[in-house]
Design a protein around this motif. Structure first.
Motif, PDB file in Angstrom:
ATOM      1  N   LEU A  17      46.419 -15.930 -39.068  1.00  0.00           N
ATOM      2  CA  LEU A  17      47.062 -16.314 -37.811  1.00  0.00           C
ATOM      3  C   LEU A  17      46.800 -15.251 -36.742  1.00  0.00           C
ATOM      4  O   LEU A  17      46.515 -15.589 -35.583  1.00  0.00           O
ATOM      5  CB  LEU A  17      48.564 -16.523 -38.008  1.00  0.00           C
ATOM      6  CG  LEU A  17      49.356 -16.865 -36.736  1.00  0.00           C
ATOM      7  CD1 LEU A  17      48.799 -18.108 -36.043  1.00  0.00           C
ATOM      8  CD2 LEU A  17      50.830 -17.036 -37.067  1.00  0.00           C
ATOM      9  N   ILE A  18      46.857 -14.011 -37.113  1.00  0.00           N
ATOM     10  CA  ILE A  18      46.587 -12.939 -36.151  1.00  0.00           C
ATOM     11  C   ILE A  18      45.136 -12.984 -35.706  1.00  0.00           C
ATOM     12  O   ILE A  18      44.832 -12.801 -34.517  1.00  0.00           O
ATOM     13  CB  ILE A  18      46.996 -11.568 -36.721  1.00  0.00           C
ATOM     14  CG1 ILE A  18      48.524 -11.512 -36.836  1.00  0.00           C
ATOM     15  CG2 ILE A  18      46.468 -10.434 -35.846  1.00  0.00           C
ATOM     16  CD1 ILE A  18      49.082 -10.288 -37.496  1.00  0.00           C
ATOM     17  N   ASP A  19      44.222 -13.266 -36.632  1.00  0.00           N
ATOM     18  CA  ASP A  19      42.814 -13.426 -36.243  1.00  0.00           C
ATOM     19  C   ASP A  19      42.679 -14.505 -35.167  1.00  0.00           C
ATOM     20  O   ASP A  19      41.956 -14.332 -34.187  1.00  0.00           O
ATOM     21  CB  ASP A  19      41.950 -13.815 -37.451  1.00  0.00           C
ATOM     22  CG  ASP A  19      41.700 -12.661 -38.396  1.00  0.00           C
ATOM     23  OD1 ASP A  19      41.814 -11.496 -37.982  1.00  0.00           O
ATOM     24  OD2 ASP A  19      41.373 -12.944 -39.567  1.00  0.00           O
ATOM     25  N   GLN A  20      43.370 -15.620 -35.355  1.00  0.00           N
ATOM     26  CA  GLN A  20      43.297 -16.710 -34.389  1.00  0.00           C
ATOM     27  C   GLN A  20      43.947 -16.334 -33.056  1.00  0.00           C
ATOM     28  O   GLN A  20      43.446 -16.690 -31.985  1.00  0.00           O
ATOM     29  CB  GLN A  20      43.936 -17.979 -34.956  1.00  0.00           C
ATOM     30  CG  GLN A  20      43.165 -18.588 -36.101  1.00  0.00           C
ATOM     31  CD  GLN A  20      41.740 -18.931 -35.711  1.00  0.00           C
ATOM     32  OE1 GLN A  20      41.487 -19.559 -34.689  1.00  0.00           O
ATOM     33  NE2 GLN A  20      40.789 -18.498 -36.526  1.00  0.00           N
ATOM     34  N   LEU A  21      45.050 -15.607 -33.106  1.00  0.00           N
ATOM     35  CA  LEU A  21      45.701 -15.159 -31.874  1.00  0.00           C
ATOM     36  C   LEU A  21      44.800 -14.214 -31.090  1.00  0.00           C
ATOM     37  O   LEU A  21      44.692 -14.318 -29.862  1.00  0.00           O
ATOM     38  CB  LEU A  21      47.031 -14.471 -32.183  1.00  0.00           C
ATOM     39  CG  LEU A  21      48.159 -15.373 -32.660  1.00  0.00           C
ATOM     40  CD1 LEU A  21      49.349 -14.552 -33.120  1.00  0.00           C
ATOM     41  CD2 LEU A  21      48.560 -16.369 -31.576  1.00  0.00           C
ATOM     42  N   LEU A  22      44.135 -13.302 -31.797  1.00  0.00           N
ATOM     43  CA  LEU A  22      43.213 -12.380 -31.120  1.00  0.00           C
ATOM     44  C   LEU A  22      42.071 -13.151 -30.462  1.00  0.00           C
ATOM     45  O   LEU A  22      41.697 -12.874 -29.314  1.00  0.00           O
ATOM     46  CB  LEU A  22      42.665 -11.354 -32.108  1.00  0.00           C
ATOM     47  CG  LEU A  22      43.675 -10.349 -32.655  1.00  0.00           C
ATOM     48  CD1 LEU A  22      43.064  -9.543 -33.785  1.00  0.00           C
ATOM     49  CD2 LEU A  22      44.209  -9.447 -31.559  1.00  0.00           C
ATOM     50  N   ALA A  23      41.522 -14.130 -31.158  1.00  0.00           N
ATOM     51  CA  ALA A  23      40.448 -14.944 -30.586  1.00  0.00           C
ATOM     52  C   ALA A  23      40.946 -15.711 -29.367  1.00  0.00           C
ATOM     53  O   ALA A  23      40.249 -15.808 -28.347  1.00  0.00           O
ATOM     54  CB  ALA A  23      39.895 -15.906 -31.639  1.00  0.00           C
ATOM     55  N   LEU A  24      42.154 -16.238 -29.441  1.00  0.00           N
ATOM     56  CA  LEU A  24      42.737 -16.973 -28.326  1.00  0.00           C
ATOM     57  C   LEU A  24      42.952 -16.065 -27.121  1.00  0.00           C
ATOM     58  O   LEU A  24      42.630 -16.437 -25.988  1.00  0.00           O
ATOM     59  CB  LEU A  24      44.062 -17.596 -28.774  1.00  0.00           C
ATOM     60  CG  LEU A  24      44.775 -18.532 -27.819  1.00  0.00           C
ATOM     61  CD1 LEU A  24      43.917 -19.750 -27.509  1.00  0.00           C
ATOM     62  CD2 LEU A  24      46.102 -18.967 -28.424  1.00  0.00           C
ATOM     63  N   LEU A  25      43.456 -14.864 -27.350  1.00  0.00           N
ATOM     64  CA  LEU A  25      43.682 -13.917 -26.262  1.00  0.00           C
ATOM     65  C   LEU A  25      42.379 -13.479 -25.598  1.00  0.00           C
ATOM     66  O   LEU A  25      42.337 -13.235 -24.393  1.00  0.00           O
ATOM     67  CB  LEU A  25      44.436 -12.680 -26.773  1.00  0.00           C
ATOM     68  CG  LEU A  25      45.898 -12.900 -27.117  1.00  0.00           C
ATOM     69  CD1 LEU A  25      46.445 -11.698 -27.877  1.00  0.00           C
ATOM     70  CD2 LEU A  25      46.719 -13.161 -25.856  1.00  0.00           C
ATOM     71  N   ARG A  26      41.334 -13.394 -26.367  1.00  0.00           N
ATOM     72  CA  ARG A  26      40.042 -12.938 -25.837  1.00  0.00           C
ATOM     73  C   ARG A  26      39.288 -14.058 -25.136  1.00  0.00           C
ATOM     74  O   ARG A  26      38.377 -13.797 -24.360  1.00  0.00           O
ATOM     75  CB  ARG A  26      39.209 -12.346 -26.968  1.00  0.00           C
ATOM     76  CG  ARG A  26      39.834 -11.060 -27.497  1.00  0.00           C
ATOM     77  CD  ARG A  26      39.197 -10.560 -28.752  1.00  0.00           C
ATOM     78  NE  ARG A  26      39.933  -9.387 -29.224  1.00  0.00           N
ATOM     79  CZ  ARG A  26      39.887  -8.943 -30.456  1.00  0.00           C
ATOM     80  NH1 ARG A  26      39.122  -9.546 -31.350  1.00  0.00           N
ATOM     81  NH2 ARG A  26      40.593  -7.877 -30.799  1.00  0.00           N
TER      82      ARG A  26
END
Length: 171
Positions: A17-26
């Motif tokens: 989930l954190i991987d996906q959040l980081l991708a979303l933020l970037r």
């Protein structure tokens, strides 16, 4: 848990989930990235408000910076605690033009740095995305990450519209 590579190639163990959040933020998956939206924006057009729009590129950039900083400060309050801002006056610059030649680049650098600081909150060992903050009204880190991503995506879309209306969009 899965192993991923952080942008500086440092190994870290990560929650998917954190991987996906980081991708979303970037950005860059379903919308333009921040860097693409602001890249090579001509200085003489940064303060132009196209017909039928409310803000210049400078005002959108500064609003994005101010709002993201506010969310960061809410998520990890500085010493002295979180100080709420007044909507809309504290969130939008009054002038359509940057106050000086370096203001544009300084604002871009601040957006990047604040995003990195927020990402660091997500990457803290043992972070609990769902734990409500002791302050606020039940908000948590997951909600604030989604809020930054949603808000930034909206305003990056505005950048694309601004650039198209000004004849400077070269995707």
């Amino acid at each position: 848990m899965s192993e991923s590579k952080h942008s500086d190639n440092e190994q870290y163990e990560q929650n998917p989930l954190i991987d996906q959040l980081l991708a979303l933020l970037r950005g860059g998956q379903a919308h333009v990235t921040f860097d693409d939206a602001v890249r090579d924006f001509p200085a003489d057009l940064r303060g132009v408000v196209p017909e039928n729009l409310s803000h210049s590129a400078w005002q959108v950039l500064e609003h994005l910076r101010i709002a993201q900083r506010d969310i960061l400060n809410f998520s990890a309050p500085p010493t002295g605690g979180y100080q709420p801002m007044q909507w809309p006056d504290d969130y939008w610059p009054k002038s359509s033009t940057p106050p000086g030649l370096s203001a544009w680049e300084q604002s871009i650098a601040a957006v990047r740095k604040d995003r990195e600081h927020f990402e660091a909150l997500l990457l803290k060992p043992g972070v609990d995305l769902y734990k409500p903050f002791r302050w606020g009204e039940g908000q948590n880190l997951l909600r604030e990450a989604l809020l930054i991503a949603d808000h930034n995506a909206y305003h990056l879309g505005e950048f694309v519209v601004l650039r198209r209306l000004l004849g400077i969009w070269n995707p």
